[in-house]
Design a protein around this motif. Sequence first.
Motif, mmCIF file in Angstrom:
data_model
loop_
_atom_site.group_PDB
_atom_site.id
_atom_site.type_symbol
_atom_site.label_atom_id
_atom_site.label_comp_id
_atom_site.label_asym_id
_atom_site.label_seq_id
_atom_site.Cartn_x
_atom_site.Cartn_y
_atom_site.Cartn_z
ATOM 1 N N TRP A 90 -54.043 -19.702 -120.229
ATOM 2 C CA TRP A 90 -53.989 -18.282 -120.912
ATOM 3 C C TRP A 90 -53.174 -17.385 -120.376
ATOM 4 O O TRP A 90 -53.121 -16.057 -120.662
ATOM 5 N N ARG A 91 -52.438 -17.871 -119.552
ATOM 6 C CA ARG A 91 -51.219 -16.809 -119.065
ATOM 7 C C ARG A 91 -49.808 -17.449 -119.103
ATOM 8 O O ARG A 91 -49.663 -18.598 -118.961
ATOM 9 N N GLY A 92 -49.039 -16.622 -119.295
ATOM 10 C CA GLY A 92 -47.579 -16.947 -119.680
ATOM 11 C C GLY A 92 -46.749 -16.922 -118.032
ATOM 12 O O GLY A 92 -45.954 -17.737 -118.057
ATOM 13 N N SER A 93 -47.344 -16.007 -117.047
ATOM 14 C CA SER A 93 -46.509 -16.096 -115.867
ATOM 15 C C SER A 93 -47.731 -16.066 -114.763
ATOM 16 O O SER A 93 -48.705 -15.715 -114.974
ATOM 17 N N ASN A 122 -47.991 -13.942 -112.374
ATOM 18 C CA ASN A 122 -48.503 -12.570 -111.996
ATOM 19 C C ASN A 122 -49.537 -12.202 -112.739
ATOM 20 O O ASN A 122 -50.256 -11.303 -112.349
ATOM 21 N N GLN A 123 -49.751 -12.616 -113.958
ATOM 22 C CA GLN A 123 -50.814 -12.273 -114.917
ATOM 23 C C GLN A 123 -52.116 -12.620 -114.346
ATOM 24 O O GLN A 123 -52.345 -13.734 -113.857
ATOM 25 N N ARG A 124 -53.050 -11.719 -114.485
ATOM 26 C CA ARG A 124 -54.522 -11.898 -113.936
ATOM 27 C C ARG A 124 -55.374 -12.183 -115.402
ATOM 28 O O ARG A 124 -55.126 -11.421 -116.457
ATOM 29 N N LEU A 125 -56.340 -12.912 -115.308
ATOM 30 C CA LEU A 125 -57.365 -12.783 -116.261
ATOM 31 C C LEU A 125 -58.735 -12.117 -115.789
ATOM 32 O O LEU A 125 -59.065 -12.707 -114.427
ATOM 33 N N ILE A 126 -59.138 -11.269 -116.225
ATOM 34 C CA ILE A 126 -60.050 -10.426 -115.521
ATOM 35 C C ILE A 126 -61.018 -10.357 -116.645
ATOM 36 O O ILE A 126 -61.102 -10.035 -117.920
ATOM 37 N N ARG A 127 -62.324 -10.773 -116.539
ATOM 38 C CA ARG A 127 -63.394 -10.607 -117.130
ATOM 39 C C ARG A 127 -64.138 -9.365 -117.054
ATOM 40 O O ARG A 127 -64.616 -9.108 -115.808
ATOM 41 N N LEU A 128 -64.299 -8.774 -118.028
ATOM 42 C CA LEU A 128 -64.592 -7.249 -117.833
ATOM 43 C C LEU A 128 -66.093 -7.104 -118.306
ATOM 44 O O LEU A 128 -66.841 -6.223 -118.035
ATOM 45 N N ARG A 129 -66.613 -8.233 -119.272
ATOM 46 C CA ARG A 129 -67.910 -8.046 -119.812
ATOM 47 C C ARG A 129 -68.557 -9.365 -119.433
ATOM 48 O O ARG A 129 -67.932 -10.513 -119.524
ATOM 49 N N ARG A 130 -69.971 -9.249 -119.386
ATOM 50 C CA ARG A 130 -70.820 -10.503 -119.124
ATOM 51 C C ARG A 130 -70.673 -11.350 -117.930
ATOM 52 O O ARG A 130 -70.056 -11.673 -117.209
#
Length: 148
Positions: free
Chosen positions: A135-138, A140-148
């Motif tokens: 789910w990231r293109g590069s 440096n991008q972060r996947l951040i779970r904000l809820r649940r």
Amino acid sequence: MNYERYYVCDLLNGEGVRVTLFVTGCPHACPGCHNPSTWDRKAGRPFTDEVRERLLDLCATHDGLSLSGGDPLHPANREAVGELCRLFRARYPDKDIWLWTGYRHEEVAELDVLRFVDVLVDGRYRRELPTSKPWRGSDNQRLIRLRR
């Protein structure tokens, strides 16, 4: 706000089967971007109440809503994206919202819209930093779970 397109059965932009909206307007203009046609916020079609309701109705049989672009957090998009997220959350409290932005989380953390977002993928696309992370293109991008 304008949008370029939406997918009604998307398996690539988040977990499960999703409805994905691609808004227009992006101040980042990342070299190598996959969607340069979405940079101009005046491109595409107006995001009307009818379009919003159609997307919300489509979400009934899907796992969630994904928002991409362009940049859903472009200042010109924030109000309409916030309203879409608010209505989605009210209608589907057990489904999730994923949002991609070129802003870093720290730059936009105080935006009201983020209280509705479950997963934020942040950071500008950098083609010199390839990744195999989902789910990231590069890299440096972060996947951040904000809820649940």
